[in-house]
Scaffold this motif. Structure first.
Motif, PDB file in Angstrom:
ATOM      1  N   GLN A 221     -25.078  24.566 -88.250  1.00  0.00           N
ATOM      2  CA  GLN A 221     -24.165  25.267 -87.353  1.00  0.00           C
ATOM      3  C   GLN A 221     -23.152  24.340 -86.692  1.00  0.00           C
ATOM      4  O   GLN A 221     -22.294  24.796 -85.931  1.00  0.00           O
ATOM      5  CB  GLN A 221     -24.966  26.006 -86.272  1.00  0.00           C
TER       6      GLN A 221
ATOM      7  N   PRO B 134     -19.849  22.571 -86.141  1.00  0.00           N
ATOM      8  CA  PRO B 134     -18.529  22.975 -86.644  1.00  0.00           C
ATOM      9  C   PRO B 134     -18.060  22.094 -87.800  1.00  0.00           C
ATOM     10  O   PRO B 134     -18.270  20.871 -87.795  1.00  0.00           O
ATOM     11  CB  PRO B 134     -17.625  22.805 -85.416  1.00  0.00           C
TER      12      PRO B 134
ATOM     13  N   SER C  40     -15.154  17.564 -81.566  1.00  0.00           N
ATOM     14  CA  SER C  40     -14.061  18.257 -82.263  1.00  0.00           C
ATOM     15  C   SER C  40     -12.782  18.025 -81.460  1.00  0.00           C
ATOM     16  O   SER C  40     -12.749  18.310 -80.263  1.00  0.00           O
ATOM     17  CB  SER C  40     -14.336  19.753 -82.388  1.00  0.00           C
TER      18      SER C  40
END
Length: 408
Positions: free
Chosen positions: A388, A390, A406
């Protein structure tokens, strides 16, 4: 006479406290009524070491050391007012909550007690019995003895017979997040901690989301390092110069192979490489350091002995990189237009130009892809579902899981 003097001190402290709150509001370190009320109410000066000047106690960004180790290094301190206020806001506190503080001192626990109120609960722990004794005494003297439970504990192993907690605030630099702490954090609860990522620290407010954590807020701040089983000391490598003084390279992780190839590099001719990337006067570029920590192989912190050329250069931005038999460090020079500064790298050794090129490449990558973008973090324990994470995230390994970042 003494009573008059004491009244004058109290009045002066009240004035400084009100001014501090105004500054914290103006700088958006305080954004809620509950945190403002707590900072207005708690007499900050009473939790400082004896003799601390009131102006220091109420300084916006003054941290005050309360204990040093045998080498004179700080191991406990009262955090600067701005970061205390910011972390209280990051924790998203409310009356009635149960809160754990890791790294005790008394003042922050008093703020917490004010915010959660009589229906809430505050537990404050520290690994050092002397620190706990001091915190307990100060809390009792200032009316918080019955409102805060103070315990000696190594937080790496959680706090037995306590919790679950709606919020956990860690006030020491943490290299990882102990599973025992996550076990005591409620679903949807918030943990705020100064997380060390390859020698660069960010104070992150994480919310628990099922089996992992997602960031909700980030602040630039530094803290004394964690002690006990959660400690993670740097690896240190000494580079001697021609006069027998040293540059110290400090590696959090990812120590390059064959560091012996750097022997004598500081006696070689220094070279430079400039990026063309500029920054305005007074503009923060702290996220460039974070970018280096994530994307620059061989990244390290740098410290220079007095008398070395780097110390004379006033190495304000102490970050470097090792590449083969080359060492480079972040440098700034006045921009060609005369306003602001240009980023570059100064380097030594046979592979110095390659080391400088690696740093400049990442300066340009940050300028292109990371500048003015607030990164998002995740923390994924070993037993969480890493599928999961990203797809656009980079990951960094820790002992008990991985951190994701991110920048998009």
């Amino acid at each position: 006479m003494s009573q008059t003097r004491d009244t004058g001190i109290a009045d002066r402290a009240a004035e400084l406290r009100a001014a501090l709150v105004s500054d914290l509001r103006a700088q958006q370190k305080i954004t809620s009524e509950v945190v403002e009320a707590a900072v207005r109410r708690v007499p900050r000066e009473r939790f400082m070491p004896a003799g601390t000047d009131l102006d220091v106690a109420y300084g916006f960004d003054n941290s005050v050391v309360t204990k040093r180790d045998e080498h004179g290094l700080p191991i406990s301190s009262v955090s600067a007012a701005y970061i205390q206020a910011r972390m209280l806001e990051q924790a998203e506190l409310a009356p009635g909550m149960t809160v754990l503080e890791i790294g005790s001192g008394g003042l922050n626990a008093a703020y917490l007690a004010e915010i959660v109120g009589p229906e809430g609960r505050v537990v404050s722990v520290d690994i050092d019995p002397e620190v706990i004794d001091r915190a307990r005494t100060l809390l009792e003297e200032n009316g918080y003895g019955s409102r805060v439970r103070v315990l000696v504990a190594d937080a790496e192993h959680g706090v037995p017979d306590e919790g679950p907690f709606d919020a956990i605030i860690v006030t020491v630099g943490a290299w990882d997040i102990a599973p025992a702490l996550l076990d005591q954090l409620r679903e949807g609860g918030v943990i705020v901690l100064p997380l060390i990522m390859n020698a660069v620290t960010r104070t992150i407010g994480f919310r628990r989301d099922g089996d992992h954590l997602v960031s909700r807020s980030v602040e630039v701040a530094g803290f004394v390092p964690m002690q006990g089983d959660g400690a993670h000391p740097d690896r240190v490598f000494l580079l001697p110069d021609a006069n027998g003084r040293h540059i110290r390279l400090l590696f959090d992780s990812g120590v390059p192979d064959h560091l012996d190839r750097l022997d004598g590099v500081l006696t070689t001719k220094r070279t430079e490489l400039w990026s063309g990337v500029t920054i305005g006067n007074g503009v923060s570029f702290a996220d460039l350091h974070l970018w280096f920590a994530w994307f620059l192989p061989g990244f390290c912190r740098v410290a220079a002995d007095e008398g070395t050329d780097l110390a004379a250069e006033r190495l304000w931005f102490p970050f470097g990189v090792v590449h083969g038999a080359g060492f480079a460090y972040l440098a700034l020079r006045t921009a060609a237009q005369g306003e602001g500064f240009e980023f570059g790298a100064r380097a030594f050794g046979p592979d110095g130009q390659r080391a400088a090129a690696a740093m400049v490449e990442q300066i340009r990558a940050w300028d292109r892809d990371g500048r003015d973008v607030e990164p998002r973090f995740g923390y994924w324990p070993t037993d969480s579902d890493h599928t999961q994470i990203p797809a656009d995230a980079a990951v960094m390994d820790k002992t008990h899981g991985v951190i994701s970042i991110s920048w998009s």
